[in-house]
Design an enzyme around this catalytic site. Structure first.
Site, PDB file in Angstrom:
ATOM      1  N   HIS A  12      41.215  45.640  33.903  1.00  0.00           N
ATOM      2  CA  HIS A  12      40.857  45.532  35.325  1.00  0.00           C
ATOM      3  C   HIS A  12      41.167  44.140  35.902  1.00  0.00           C
ATOM      4  O   HIS A  12      40.418  43.619  36.724  1.00  0.00           O
ATOM      5  CB  HIS A  12      39.385  45.923  35.538  1.00  0.00           C
ATOM      6  CG  HIS A  12      38.403  45.032  34.816  1.00  0.00           C
ATOM      7  ND1 HIS A  12      37.186  45.505  34.357  1.00  0.00           N
ATOM      8  CD2 HIS A  12      38.431  43.724  34.488  1.00  0.00           C
ATOM      9  CE1 HIS A  12      36.532  44.523  33.783  1.00  0.00           C
ATOM     10  NE2 HIS A  12      37.267  43.420  33.845  1.00  0.00           N
ATOM     11  N   HIS A  59      31.537  40.338  37.525  1.00  0.00           N
ATOM     12  CA  HIS A  59      31.939  39.029  37.000  1.00  0.00           C
ATOM     13  C   HIS A  59      31.250  37.927  37.784  1.00  0.00           C
ATOM     14  O   HIS A  59      31.899  37.037  38.326  1.00  0.00           O
ATOM     15  CB  HIS A  59      33.455  38.875  37.075  1.00  0.00           C
ATOM     16  CG  HIS A  59      34.216  39.932  36.321  1.00  0.00           C
ATOM     17  ND1 HIS A  59      34.340  41.219  36.764  1.00  0.00           N
ATOM     18  CD2 HIS A  59      34.885  39.875  35.137  1.00  0.00           C
ATOM     19  CE1 HIS A  59      35.068  41.922  35.898  1.00  0.00           C
ATOM     20  NE2 HIS A  59      35.408  41.124  34.909  1.00  0.00           N
ATOM     21  N   HIS A 193      41.462  39.110  25.526  1.00  0.00           N
ATOM     22  CA  HIS A 193      41.746  37.943  26.358  1.00  0.00           C
ATOM     23  C   HIS A 193      40.613  36.928  26.273  1.00  0.00           C
ATOM     24  O   HIS A 193      39.476  37.275  25.995  1.00  0.00           O
ATOM     25  CB  HIS A 193      42.072  38.289  27.811  1.00  0.00           C
ATOM     26  CG  HIS A 193      41.019  38.980  28.638  1.00  0.00           C
ATOM     27  ND1 HIS A 193      40.450  40.175  28.309  1.00  0.00           N
ATOM     28  CD2 HIS A 193      40.465  38.642  29.833  1.00  0.00           C
ATOM     29  CE1 HIS A 193      39.598  40.553  29.263  1.00  0.00           C
ATOM     30  NE2 HIS A 193      39.579  39.631  30.187  1.00  0.00           N
ATOM     31  N   GLU A 240      34.778  43.095  26.668  1.00  0.00           N
ATOM     32  CA  GLU A 240      34.813  44.134  27.722  1.00  0.00           C
ATOM     33  C   GLU A 240      35.173  45.502  27.148  1.00  0.00           C
ATOM     34  O   GLU A 240      34.858  46.537  27.742  1.00  0.00           O
ATOM     35  CB  GLU A 240      35.816  43.742  28.822  1.00  0.00           C
ATOM     36  CG  GLU A 240      35.353  42.546  29.639  1.00  0.00           C
ATOM     37  CD  GLU A 240      36.307  42.192  30.791  1.00  0.00           C
ATOM     38  OE1 GLU A 240      35.851  41.509  31.702  1.00  0.00           O
ATOM     39  OE2 GLU A 240      37.490  42.576  30.766  1.00  0.00           O
TER      40      GLU A 240
HETATM   41  C1  DHB Z   1      41.372  38.104  34.017  1.00  0.00           C
HETATM   42  C2  DHB Z   1      41.115  39.282  33.366  1.00  0.00           C
HETATM   43  C3  DHB Z   1      39.903  39.950  33.522  1.00  0.00           C
HETATM   44  O1  DHB Z   1      39.551  41.097  32.873  1.00  0.00           O
HETATM   45  C4  DHB Z   1      38.962  39.452  34.367  1.00  0.00           C
HETATM   46  O2  DHB Z   1      37.850  40.159  34.558  1.00  0.00           O
HETATM   47  C5  DHB Z   1      39.195  38.255  35.028  1.00  0.00           C
HETATM   48  C6  DHB Z   1      40.409  37.577  34.861  1.00  0.00           C
HETATM   49  C7  DHB Z   1      42.662  37.386  33.897  1.00  0.00           C
HETATM   50  O3  DHB Z   1      43.558  37.823  33.171  1.00  0.00           O
HETATM   51  O4  DHB Z   1      42.827  36.362  34.533  1.00  0.00           O
HETATM   52 FE    FE Z   2      36.949  41.417  33.377  1.00  0.00          FE
END
Ligand code: DHB
Ligand code: FE
Length: 280
Positions: A12, A59, A193, A240
């Protein structure tokens, strides 16, 4: 009776929303990512549900850090896109299916999940970016959406197995709703990530692909992944992925995988996407 007919997992990433909103989807960097969602955009035309139960995390855009519910259900009539610091996304208002949301809330509490009920909340990219990826840019979202918000941002986060149990309870709740409804469940976020600290930029395709491989037919293996393993293997935001387990558990044991896509990177993230159907 209401039935869960399909499940969708998708990342997302907020920059994906910006790329859509700014008309950049055909830019060379972005095109391969959006190409990976062409299949679902076509499939959804004939498979638009009445309601989506959309598992995502806020977030710290609508829910500040003063209150951090572990699991929260959206119970407002409608949800506006959140202002995440650069104005609201120009996407449609999300409308709830209030009768099913009320039924799920009641059944989950009876099932001993101590849910928080959100009577007034704006929805951030965790909710709106998956809707844009699947439905494109319509005037109105073509179905109702029940937001299910999971804490994955503040320690202590729920365990993978607790998310699995929640998915099972959601399945029971949907199947005990008397109205005939076609319901989909979506799990969003991930894949690996890390946005912060010395390991910022971490991506682990091996972990992600093993997760996708097991999710369909060996999901029990994923229920035992600890918070520490998610942190170590998939980065601080890889957690997540526990929301994909809610989706997967809510589908029942047997699923048919219709489509899968994985690409590195999109913004700072490995992008994953999977579509499951419940066998007839
Ligand atoms: C990014 C990815 C995410 O899932 C998120 O919630 C906020 C930022 C990103 O890749 O920058
Ligand atoms: Fe996220």
């Amino acid at each position: 009776m209401a039935r869960i007919t399909a499940g969708i997992g998708t990342s997302h990433v907020p920059a994906i929303g910006a790329a859509i909103d700014l008309g950049r989807t055909q830019d060379p960097d972005w095109k391969p990512i959006f190409d990976g969602y062409e299949w679902v955009k076509d499939w959804i035309k004939d498979n638009t549900p009445d309601v989506i139960i959309l598992c995502y995390n806020d977030h710290a855009s609508a829910m500040m850090l003063d209150i951090v519910p572990t699991f929260a259900l959206g119970f407002a009539e409608e949800f506006e896109p959140a202002d995440e610091g650069w104005g609201k996304r120009q996407v449609p208002t999300v409308y709830n299916h209030i009768e099913l949301a009320g039924h799920i809330a009641e059944q989950l509490v009876i099932d001993e999940f101590d849910l928080t009920i959100m009577n007034d909340i704006d929805v951030d990219h965790g909710c709106t970016v998956p809707l844009s990826l699947v439905f494109g840019q319509p005037e109105e979202w073509p179905c109702k959406v029940i937001p299910l918000i999971v804490n994955v941002t503040q320690f202590p986060t729920p365990s993978a197995n607790r998310c699995w149990q929640l998915g099972e309870a959601i399945r029971d709740a949907v199947r005990s709703f008397p109205q005939d409804l076609d319901v989909q469940i979506w799990g969003t976020g991930g894949m690996s990530h890390q946005l912060q600290g010395p390991r910022a930029g971490l991506i682990n395709p091996e972990f992600d692909n093993a997760f996708l491989d097991r999710l369909g037919n060996e999901p029990d293996d994923l229920r035992t992944i600890t918070r520490l393993e998610f942190l170590r293997e998939s980065g601080s935001e890889g957690i997540e992925l526990i929301m994909w387990l809610i989706m997967r558990a809510a589908m029942g044991y047997n699923v048919e995988e219709l489509y899968r896509f994985y690409r590195v990177p999109a913004s700072n993230t490995a992008v994953g996407h999977i579509v499951y159907k419940t066998p007839e």
